[in-house]
Design an enzyme around this catalytic site. Structure first.
Site, PDB file in Angstrom:
ATOM      1  N   LYS A 182       0.841  -1.194   0.000  1.00  0.00           N
ATOM      2  CA  LYS A 182       0.000   0.000   0.000  1.00  0.00           C
ATOM      3  C   LYS A 182       0.882   1.253   0.000  1.00  0.00           C
ATOM      4  O   LYS A 182       0.642   2.206  -0.746  1.00  0.00           O
ATOM      5  CB  LYS A 182      -0.932  -0.008   1.217  1.00  0.00           C
ATOM      6  CG  LYS A 182      -2.296   0.502   0.855  1.00  0.00           C
ATOM      7  CD  LYS A 182      -3.386   0.146   1.816  1.00  0.00           C
ATOM      8  CE  LYS A 182      -4.669   0.791   1.308  1.00  0.00           C
ATOM      9  NZ  LYS A 182      -5.795   0.585   2.181  1.00  0.00           N
ATOM     10  N   LYS A 223     -11.226 -10.836  -5.922  1.00  0.00           N
ATOM     11  CA  LYS A 223     -12.189  -9.723  -5.828  1.00  0.00           C
ATOM     12  C   LYS A 223     -11.563  -8.424  -6.285  1.00  0.00           C
ATOM     13  O   LYS A 223     -12.183  -7.624  -6.953  1.00  0.00           O
ATOM     14  CB  LYS A 223     -12.592  -9.528  -4.356  1.00  0.00           C
ATOM     15  CG  LYS A 223     -13.723 -10.377  -3.902  1.00  0.00           C
ATOM     16  CD  LYS A 223     -14.075 -10.037  -2.477  1.00  0.00           C
ATOM     17  CE  LYS A 223     -12.940 -10.292  -1.520  1.00  0.00           C
ATOM     18  NZ  LYS A 223     -12.873 -11.635  -0.976  1.00  0.00           N
ATOM     19  N   LYS A 238      -5.052 -14.249 -11.878  1.00  0.00           N
ATOM     20  CA  LYS A 238      -5.562 -14.970 -10.710  1.00  0.00           C
ATOM     21  C   LYS A 238      -6.944 -14.409 -10.326  1.00  0.00           C
ATOM     22  O   LYS A 238      -7.122 -13.192 -10.282  1.00  0.00           O
ATOM     23  CB  LYS A 238      -4.586 -14.768  -9.542  1.00  0.00           C
ATOM     24  CG  LYS A 238      -5.029 -15.477  -8.291  1.00  0.00           C
ATOM     25  CD  LYS A 238      -4.168 -15.133  -7.089  1.00  0.00           C
ATOM     26  CE  LYS A 238      -4.805 -15.710  -5.858  1.00  0.00           C
ATOM     27  NZ  LYS A 238      -4.546 -15.051  -4.626  1.00  0.00           N
TER      28      LYS A 238
HETATM   29  P1  ADP Z   1      -9.580 -12.238  -2.828  1.00  0.00           P
HETATM   30  O1  ADP Z   1      -8.243 -12.288  -3.549  1.00  0.00           O
HETATM   31  O2  ADP Z   1     -10.711 -12.469  -3.754  1.00  0.00           O
HETATM   32  O3  ADP Z   1      -9.745 -10.972  -1.992  1.00  0.00           O
HETATM   33  P2  ADP Z   1      -8.972 -13.490  -0.341  1.00  0.00           P
HETATM   34  O4  ADP Z   1      -7.640 -12.822  -0.330  1.00  0.00           O
HETATM   35  O5  ADP Z   1     -10.004 -13.042   0.649  1.00  0.00           O
HETATM   36  O6  ADP Z   1      -9.580 -13.441  -1.821  1.00  0.00           O
HETATM   37  O7  ADP Z   1      -8.729 -15.061  -0.200  1.00  0.00           O
HETATM   38  C1  ADP Z   1      -9.312 -15.906   0.760  1.00  0.00           C
HETATM   39  C2  ADP Z   1      -8.707 -17.283   0.574  1.00  0.00           C
HETATM   40  O8  ADP Z   1      -8.973 -17.794  -0.746  1.00  0.00           O
HETATM   41  C3  ADP Z   1      -7.192 -17.288   0.724  1.00  0.00           C
HETATM   42  O9  ADP Z   1      -6.817 -18.428   1.471  1.00  0.00           O
HETATM   43  C4  ADP Z   1      -6.653 -17.380  -0.688  1.00  0.00           C
HETATM   44  O10 ADP Z   1      -5.438 -18.063  -0.733  1.00  0.00           O
HETATM   45  C5  ADP Z   1      -7.756 -18.141  -1.418  1.00  0.00           C
HETATM   46  N1  ADP Z   1      -7.851 -17.684  -2.824  1.00  0.00           N
HETATM   47  C6  ADP Z   1      -8.299 -16.481  -3.252  1.00  0.00           C
HETATM   48  N2  ADP Z   1      -8.263 -16.399  -4.610  1.00  0.00           N
HETATM   49  C7  ADP Z   1      -7.781 -17.580  -5.061  1.00  0.00           C
HETATM   50  C8  ADP Z   1      -7.510 -18.127  -6.368  1.00  0.00           C
HETATM   51  N3  ADP Z   1      -7.736 -17.446  -7.478  1.00  0.00           N
HETATM   52  N4  ADP Z   1      -7.006 -19.369  -6.450  1.00  0.00           N
HETATM   53  C9  ADP Z   1      -6.780 -20.092  -5.318  1.00  0.00           C
HETATM   54  N5  ADP Z   1      -7.010 -19.641  -4.073  1.00  0.00           N
HETATM   55  C10 ADP Z   1      -7.507 -18.400  -3.919  1.00  0.00           C
END
Ligand code: ADP
Ligand code: TRP
Length: 324
Positions: free
Chosen positions: A110, A192, A189
């Site tokens: 950040k 969100k 990847k």
């Molecule tokens: P986002 O990237 O959508 O904000 P988070 O960071 O909240 O998702 O991720 C929550 C969990 O889901 C974590 O343990 C993360 O490793 C897993 N995760 C998120 N996106 C992926 C993805 N594209 N492939 C595999 N695991 C993921």
């Protein structure tokens, strides 16, 4: 052995969350004593809308239960229902070098982007350490991106143990299967923050629309295609048996199949895959009180353990037992 992990309620869960994390949490609940919580205190660093945070938190519980988290096997609770966690966080902060937190990526990234960072984000890893240490957790299943935070947790726990004797259990990270990294509709990847997600419980029409928008190359129908480099195929693999994968791979290589058809197959497979969970979810949505009761029972169970550990830490560092 106690397994513990948390997931932030910052939006609706997507395929990446399921294959990268949730599915594996659910598998672990069978063998170990599992504690899973919805990290609403952490989510405060990003969700600044009260109604939305409340909605996401309850939805997260509903989704986890619908996807197979069994409250008879695992303890499911809301992070903020356990006030001991923030008290332990303060004690841990007094043993945390600034330099340790300055190295942590969420904060560093950040700052590098020139964005304002608050003290909540800066000390985020210490709240995470408190989450883990409060319940004497042994194993913490997390994605690669969270391994650094488990190292911080171990460092801080070691500092506390050095000051006050052996009070805290040192946890270990169990890195979740990275083969399960799910691409988003744009091929990056799925996340969100990139706006490229397909939600697990998306309605049929928008889900179909998103699947039809998955990025592919522009080979014509008759051309032979390469399954290994195709986003649609990578996603199809998540939902299909190895025989089905071999069959679709052969059709790719043979030519004569357009991406539209592959996307339709993906849609059908994904819809079928989550169908039982979708049905369970419909029941839970109609009975939110049951979900709240599950969270309450979970919090009571977790809190008993949390109070025991916090008492131990308070005594060790000279705060003693609480008078009231
Ligand atoms: P986002 O990237 O959508 O904000 P988070 O960071 O909240 O998702 O991720 C929550 C969990 O889901 C974590 O343990 C993360 O490793 C897993 N995760 C998120 N996106 C992926 C993805 N594209 N492939 C595999 N695991 C993921
Ligand atoms: N920071 C984790 C994530 O974004 C969520 C989390 C909060 C967590 N506290 C935790 C994970 C404790 C494991 C253990 O994915």
């Amino acid at each position: 052995m106690r397994v513990l992990s948390g997931i932030q309620p910052t939006g609706r869960f997507h395929w990446g969350n399921y294959f990268g994390a949730i599915r594996q949490y659910i598998a672990l609940q069978e063998h170990d004593q599992a504690f899973y919580f919805i990290a609403d205190l952490h989510a405060l660093t990003t969700v600044r809308d009260a109604n939305l945070l409340e909605e996401y938190t309850l939805e997260a519980a509903i989704d986890l239960l619908a996807l197979g988290l069994n409250p008879d096997h695992a303890t499911l609770f809301r992070q903020s229902d356990i006030p001991e966690v923030t008290e332990l966080m303060w004690i841990l902060l007094t043993a945390t070098p600034m330099s340790l937190l300055e190295k942590c990526h969420a904060y560093k990234d950040k700052i590098a982007k020139g964005l304002p960072a608050d003290a909540g984000l800066f000390s985020y890893p210490v709240l995470m350490a408190a989450d883990i240490l409060l319940y004497d957790s042994h194993i913490v299943p997390v994605g690669h991106d969270q391994v650094q935070h488990i190292e911080v947790t171990r460092d801080v726990a070691q500092k506390i143990n050095l000051h006050y004797g052996d009070v805290l259990v040192l946890p270990e990270a169990r890195v979740l299967d990275d083969a399960a990294k799910v691409p988003g509709v744009d091929g990056e990847k799925m996340s969100k923050s990139y706006g490229n997600v397909i939600e697990i419980f998306e309605a049929a029409k928008p889900m179909r629309k998103k699947i039809m928008s998955i990025k592919t190359d522009s080979q014509p129908v008759e051309a032979a295609k390469t399954p290994e480099t195709c986003n649609v195929f990578q996603m199809y693999r998540l939902f299909s048996t190895s025989d089905e994968q071999i069959e679709l791979a052969q059709r790719y290589r043979a030519g004569g199949m357009g991406y539209g058809e592959a996307k339709q197959l993906l849609y059908d497979a994904a819809w079928k895959y989550f169908e039982p969970a979708r049905e369970r979810r419909e029941g839970l949505v109609k009975d939110k009180q049951t979900v709240r009761d599950i969270l309450k029972t979970g919090a009571e169970r977790a809190r008993l353990k949390g109070q025991e550990v916090l008492d131990r830490v308070r005594s060790a560092c000279g705060l003693g037992k609480k008078l009231v």
